[in-house]
Each structure stands twice: as structure tokens, then as C-alpha cells.
Design a protein around this motif. Structure first.
Motif, mmCIF file in Angstrom:
data_model
loop_
_atom_site.group_PDB
_atom_site.id
_atom_site.type_symbol
_atom_site.label_atom_id
_atom_site.label_comp_id
_atom_site.label_asym_id
_atom_site.label_seq_id
_atom_site.Cartn_x
_atom_site.Cartn_y
_atom_site.Cartn_z
ATOM 1 N N GLY A 166 1.036 -1.424 0.103
ATOM 2 C CA GLY A 166 0.334 0.415 0.049
ATOM 3 C C GLY A 166 0.910 0.982 0.155
ATOM 4 O O GLY A 166 2.320 1.040 -0.307
ATOM 5 N N PRO A 167 0.326 2.212 0.172
ATOM 6 C CA PRO A 167 0.581 3.536 1.082
ATOM 7 C C PRO A 167 2.224 3.599 1.567
ATOM 8 O O PRO A 167 2.645 2.936 2.356
ATOM 9 C CB PRO A 167 0.290 4.769 0.704
ATOM 10 C CG PRO A 167 -1.773 4.288 0.765
ATOM 11 C CD PRO A 167 -1.280 2.961 0.583
ATOM 12 N N HIS A 168 2.972 4.344 0.701
ATOM 13 C CA HIS A 168 4.299 4.622 1.788
ATOM 14 C C HIS A 168 3.880 5.506 2.201
ATOM 15 O O HIS A 168 4.840 6.648 1.612
ATOM 16 C CB HIS A 168 5.665 4.017 0.752
ATOM 17 C CG HIS A 168 6.861 3.359 1.669
ATOM 18 N ND1 HIS A 168 7.284 2.950 2.493
ATOM 19 C CD2 HIS A 168 7.592 4.891 2.311
ATOM 20 C CE1 HIS A 168 8.371 2.982 3.399
ATOM 21 N NE2 HIS A 168 8.786 4.136 3.264
ATOM 22 N N TYR A 169 4.398 6.096 3.812
ATOM 23 C CA TYR A 169 4.422 7.208 4.602
ATOM 24 C C TYR A 169 5.981 7.104 5.124
ATOM 25 O O TYR A 169 6.109 6.424 6.041
ATOM 26 C CB TYR A 169 3.647 7.169 5.345
ATOM 27 C CG TYR A 169 2.123 6.813 5.266
ATOM 28 C CD1 TYR A 169 1.129 8.212 4.087
ATOM 29 C CD2 TYR A 169 1.077 5.737 4.901
ATOM 30 C CE1 TYR A 169 0.485 7.774 3.703
ATOM 31 C CE2 TYR A 169 0.238 5.577 4.914
ATOM 32 C CZ TYR A 169 -0.679 6.059 4.185
ATOM 33 O OH TYR A 169 -1.896 6.631 3.407
ATOM 34 N N GLU A 170 6.459 8.907 5.311
ATOM 35 C CA GLU A 170 7.119 9.219 6.039
ATOM 36 C C GLU A 170 7.460 9.818 6.832
ATOM 37 O O GLU A 170 6.925 10.957 6.908
ATOM 38 C CB GLU A 170 8.514 9.085 5.208
ATOM 39 C CG GLU A 170 10.014 9.535 6.322
ATOM 40 C CD GLU A 170 10.347 8.212 5.905
ATOM 41 O OE1 GLU A 170 11.360 8.262 6.705
ATOM 42 O OE2 GLU A 170 10.013 7.145 6.261
ATOM 43 N N ASN A 171 7.038 10.043 8.678
ATOM 44 C CA ASN A 171 7.026 10.818 9.804
ATOM 45 C C ASN A 171 5.834 11.450 8.882
ATOM 46 O O ASN A 171 5.624 12.796 8.766
ATOM 47 C CB ASN A 171 8.082 11.138 9.533
ATOM 48 C CG ASN A 171 9.319 11.388 10.292
ATOM 49 O OD1 ASN A 171 8.745 10.191 11.331
ATOM 50 N ND2 ASN A 171 10.263 11.040 10.113
ATOM 51 N N VAL A 172 4.540 11.103 8.043
ATOM 52 C CA VAL A 172 2.728 11.242 8.241
ATOM 53 C C VAL A 172 2.544 11.637 9.058
ATOM 54 O O VAL A 172 1.756 10.956 10.268
ATOM 55 C CB VAL A 172 2.325 10.801 6.876
ATOM 56 C CG1 VAL A 172 1.231 11.065 6.558
ATOM 57 C CG2 VAL A 172 3.721 10.837 5.939
ATOM 58 N N LEU A 173 2.098 12.628 9.364
ATOM 59 C CA LEU A 173 0.929 12.817 10.741
ATOM 60 C C LEU A 173 -0.809 12.207 10.214
ATOM 61 O O LEU A 173 -0.788 13.444 9.395
ATOM 62 C CB LEU A 173 0.902 14.654 10.551
ATOM 63 C CG LEU A 173 0.293 14.710 12.145
ATOM 64 C CD1 LEU A 173 0.944 14.579 13.341
ATOM 65 C CD2 LEU A 173 0.015 16.346 12.584
ATOM 66 N N PHE A 174 -0.975 11.762 11.413
ATOM 67 C CA PHE A 174 -1.787 10.868 11.081
ATOM 68 C C PHE A 174 -3.240 11.377 12.366
ATOM 69 O O PHE A 174 -2.878 11.578 13.130
ATOM 70 C CB PHE A 174 -1.899 10.143 11.139
ATOM 71 C CG PHE A 174 -1.823 9.122 9.393
ATOM 72 C CD1 PHE A 174 -2.556 8.776 8.961
ATOM 73 C CD2 PHE A 174 -0.947 9.239 8.976
ATOM 74 C CE1 PHE A 174 -2.774 7.973 7.289
ATOM 75 C CE2 PHE A 174 -0.298 8.444 8.040
ATOM 76 C CZ PHE A 174 -1.514 8.412 7.181
ATOM 77 N N VAL A 175 -4.482 11.996 12.087
ATOM 78 C CA VAL A 175 -4.989 11.802 13.505
ATOM 79 C C VAL A 175 -6.105 10.921 13.398
ATOM 80 O O VAL A 175 -7.187 10.427 12.295
ATOM 81 C CB VAL A 175 -6.087 13.149 13.192
ATOM 82 C CG1 VAL A 175 -6.941 13.301 14.100
ATOM 83 C CG2 VAL A 175 -5.283 14.556 13.044
#
Length: 495
Positions: free
Chosen positions: A257-266
């Protein structure tokens, strides 16, 4: 001559039946007594001052927030009560306002934990009658629980670690209860009476470590929360009263799936759905540091390019979050700063820094105020981490002074208030290191995390939030500098 005994000889009217006479006599006596009693009460009211009829105080609020109130109601409309008429023991800063038959005492500074307070108000006068009285009231404050993390001895195999524990206690008691226990606890954060807990897990068929996230109720029962994928959680935080968690997320190297790098999630606890916060271009926002504004859902986050953004993470679509596509306001740029160091309890101020110094940004006024460092002759001072006081404009700051002549570094925690600085805590030996600190909601205690001996410290091997195996938390009285108690653990957080 005959006499008619059934007729009143004076009036000529028929006499009442003989059986009615005692009743009427008793009735007149009763009426006369009531009239006399009423007259006496009226006289007492006219001759006495106002009396206390009700006391209203939230004993939890007065130790957790500034400007909590004590309301004293009386039986009279009141002449204005002034601060000079009021005595409070133990002494506390206060303000007073008068409204109709009540006066309200507000406390700009939260009160002390586990303390019996007495209030005396002299010369309380009603508007209708020029009589005064002394009104007294008493109340006792409570102490909120705090949590800290105590990890088991380290192991080279994450799957073989013994259970870690999140412990609940108070500064005023050595009593400690286990709020939650499981192997491999990386981080936790209170959410009201519950906890959000991130644990370390192993990816099947790989040596890579990832996280799982749980919601733990007051009974210790855990419910799995949804993460954006397989990866690691950083900087787990909660917005009290908003049903929101937030965290930075980095995907595992081979995650689908999508690759995230230090992405802010709520993560919305109502729907158990994690949503990526968007940047100015509408893409997932990667950040280096972030936090919720106190008492609000709003977020301040720092991008890789040093830009600070003010973000409203709440869905603006107005529909059912389970059925509607969410809509969000675009972030608001606040400027470029090297670091974001603190959030004030008032929910409107933050502390930031750049190469020229530290500043307080008031987001409600759009103002920027420099934090002036306290100079020490012969040293170069470095200041970064600070915690705002709940009452007033002061703060506690961690300071490191480098002495070029000796090559030594001196650490300490300084209370800065009213333009003056005072050392609250300093290490007891040259080998001790201050790792971090938190301030209790009422500004009474510091939770100071230390490593007793930096030369012999060993780390526990966690992929995120690794800690020294001898990490210790000291609870320090801000007013006196005395150490109230110490515990073996870290990440002390008040409920």
C-alpha cells in the motif's frame, strides 16, 4: 323573667355551639403565635447581616486549570465584596466579583493538591439593610492520578520480553496500581479515564519491528485501533475531550500500500479511522514535530522545511463521519522556526526557537515575544525545552551551561517568573543527566526524568522511545525544590 341562653345578651346574636368555643380559642392562639414568630423572624433579618445559603466549588477543576471558581451564595442582594474583605488559608491568589446575592472567588493559579482551604469574608452587607456579617466556608482539594511506564529488563528478542507495566499513582502517596500490562510497551498517552498504548511487534518472516495501537479502558481491557498500515508510530498524543489521537507514522520498508515517511495522522476514536493530515498542496503532511493545542483539537506542526502550520483536523463536512467524505480546512502557515518546544495550558500560546533565540507566539493575538535567557558570567548558555505555567506567564526551562575554561556542562531546571529566575532542580552529582521533565497541571510538582549515571547507562533496545534501563522519575516540589518521591520509570503524565 326567662333568659334565652342560646342568645348573646349584648349583641342579641345566637351563640355558637358550646363545642366550637375551645377550637376558636386555640385557632386565635395559633394565629397569634405565628404572627409573633413571623415578626421575630422579620426582626432578626432586619437586625442581622447576610447568611450563607450555598457553596459551589469543583474540587477537581481548582487543581487542574487556571481561573476555577468558588461561588458563595447568600440570602440577600449584596453590596460589592472587595478583595480586602477576604482571607484564604493557606494563602492563594484570587479575584472576586459580586453578582446579585452571590460573590464569586476565582483562582488565577490552580490550588495545591490534597489541601484543606478555609475562606473568611468580613463585612458582607446587603443592599436593603445596612447590617454586615462574617461568612466562612471550607473545602478540600483532590489530587489527580498520574501514570508512568516501567519496562521489564531488556531482551535481544522482542517476542521474549517480559511484560511492561503502565502504573497509576499520585505524588502524595506511595500506593501504586497497574493500569495496564503487556510485553513491549513503546509509548502511552491518557485519554480521559482510558489509555492509548503503542506496542512493539515483530513482522512475521522479517526481523523488522512495527507497532500495534490499542485503546485501553479503565478496567485494563484493550481494543485494537486501526493504523494506516504496517510501520512505526512516533509522538503519540491525545486531544482531551475531542475523541482524537494523533501520531507520526512511517511505513515498514516492505509494507504494502501507500508508503509514508513521518506523515502526521489523526485517528478519530468514534470511528476508529486514521486520516492523514494534508499539507498546503493537499498531500500527506510529513512533519518533524507536532502537538495538539491545550484543550483544543487544533494542531501546530513543523514541516521538513521549518514551516510551522496551524491545522484544524476536524471534519468540516457537517455530516455523519461514517457516511460522508470528510472535508478539512487548509493549514495556516505561521512562519519558519528551527524548533517547536512547548504548548501553553491556555491553548493559545506556543514556544518556538530559531538560531537567534526563543520566542512565545500568541496565536490569538498574532504576536511574537522573545524569551530572554538568564546570563551567567563565564558560560555559554543553551536553553531549549520549557513548560509553561498554568497560572500566569512564567515557565520552567531546562538549561545547560557550558564553561569553556573547564570544558564542563552544568544542567538544571529554572523557574522563570516575573522577570526573575530561580533554580528548581539541579543534578545531585556530575554523572547525573536530566533527560526531560513535565509540570503538574497545578504547577505544584515537576516530574523530572533522570539517568543517575551517564557513564554506566544501558538502553533497552526499543526501536522508538528507547530509554535507559535505570531511567528514574523524581517528583520535585516547585516551591521548595524538595524531592517528594522517586519511581523507577519514565514518561510520567498527569491524567
Amino acid at each position: 323573667m326567662s333568659t334565652n341562653l342560646g342568645v348573646d345578651l349584648l349583641t342579641g346574636q345566637p351563640r355558637p355551639p358550646r363545642s366550637m368555643r375551645p377550637f376558636r380559642r386555640s385557632l386565635w392562639i395559633l394565629v397569634g403565635g405565628l404572627v409573633a414568630s413571623c415578626a421575630a423572624l422579620v426582626a432578626v433579618n432586619l437586625l442581622s447581616g447576610p447568611r450563607l445559603t450555598a457553596v459551589d466549588v469543583d474540587t477537581t477543576a481548582v487543581v487542574s486549570a487556571a481561573n476555577a471558581r468558588l461561588v458563595l451564595a447568600t440570602n440577600r442582594q449584596l453590596v460589592e465584596v472587595t478583595p480586602e474583605q477576604i482571607s484564604i488559608e493557606p494563602a492563594a491568589t484570587f479575584q472576586v466579583t459580586t453578582s446579585a446575592n452571590s460573590f464569586v472567588i476565582s483562582f488565577p493559579q490552580p490550588l495545591a493538591y490534597n489541601t484543606d482551604y478555609s475562606v473568611s469574608v468580613r463585612g458582607v452587607t446587603g443592599t436593603a439593610v445596612d447590617r454586615n456579617s462574617i461568612i466562612t466556608a471550607e473545602f478540600s482539594t483532590s489530587e489527580p492520578s498520574l501514570y508512568y511506564l516501567s519496562r521489564a529488563a531488556p531482551s535481544t528478542d522482542a517476542g521474549a520480553r517480559a511484560a511492561d507495566r503502565i502504573l497509576r499513582t499520585t505524588t502524595g502517596s506511595a500506593d501504586t496500581a497497574v493500569a495496564f500490562t503487556t510485553p513491549n510497551i513503546q509509548q502511552f498517552v491518557p485519554i480521559g479515564s482510558e489509555l492509548a498504548v503503542a506496542t512493539v511487534t515483530s513482522v512475521q518472516g522479517s526481523s523488522e519491528l512495527t507497532n500495534a495501537l490499542y485503546r485501553v479502558d479503565a478496567d485494563g481491557t484493550a481494543e485494537a485501533l486501526n493504523l494506516p498500515g504496517v510501520g512505526l508510530v512516533h509522538d503519540l498524543q491525545a486531544a482531551p475531550g475531542q475523541s482524537l489521537l494523533g501520531f507520526r507514522f512511517t511505513s515498514a520498508a516492505d509494507a504494502a500500500g501507500p508508503h509514508y515517511e513521518n506523515v502526521l495522522f489523526v485517528l478519530d476514536l468514534r470511528t476508529n479511522a486514521a486520516t492523514a493530515v494534508q499539507d498546503l498542496a493537499g498531500n500527506p503532511l510529513s512533519v518533524t514535530i507536532w502537538g495538539f493545542m491545550a484543550g483544543r483539537a487544533d494542531i501546530v506542526a513543523r514541516q521538513y522545511d521549518s514551516t510551522l502550520l496551524l491545522i484544524n483536523p476536524l471534519d468540516q463536512s457537517g455530516g455523519n463521519p461514517l457516511e460522508n467524505e470528510p472535508e478539512f480546512d487548509p493549514p495556516v502557515p505561521l512562519g519558519q522556526f528551527a524548533n517547536l518546544t512547548a504548548f501553553a495550558p491556555d491553548g493559545v500560546r506556543i514556544a518556538v526557537s530559531d538560531r537567534d533565540g526563543q520566542y512565545v507566539l500568541d496565536l490569538s493575538q498574532g504576536t511574537e515575544s522573545p524569551i530572554v535567557p538568564q546570563s551567567v558570567a563565564g558560560t555559554t548558555q543553551y536553553t531549549a525545552e520549557l513548560r509553561f505555567l498554568a497560572g500566569g506567564d512564567g515557565y520552567v526551562q531546562r538549561v545547560a551551561e557550558f564553561n569553556a575554561a573547564t570544558g564542563s556542562v552544568r544542567q538544571y531546571l529554572s523557574l522563570v517568573q516575573g522577570g526573575e529566575a530561580r533554580t528548581v532542580y539541579a543534578p545531585v552529582s556530575a554523572d547525573e543527566t536530566i533527560v526531560g521533565f513535565e509540570l503538574s497541571p497545578n504547577d505544584q510538582f515537576l516530574a523530572v526524568q533522570i539517568v543517575p549515571n551517564r557513564d554506566t547507562e544501558l538502553f533497552d533496545g526499543y526501536p522508538v522511545n528507547a530509554q535507559a534501563t535505570e531511567a528514574t522519575t523524581l517528583f520535585v516540589n516547585v516551591a521548595t525544590g524538595d524531592v517528594r518521591r522517586s519511581v523507577l520509570g519514565f514518561d510520567a503524565t498527569w491524567q
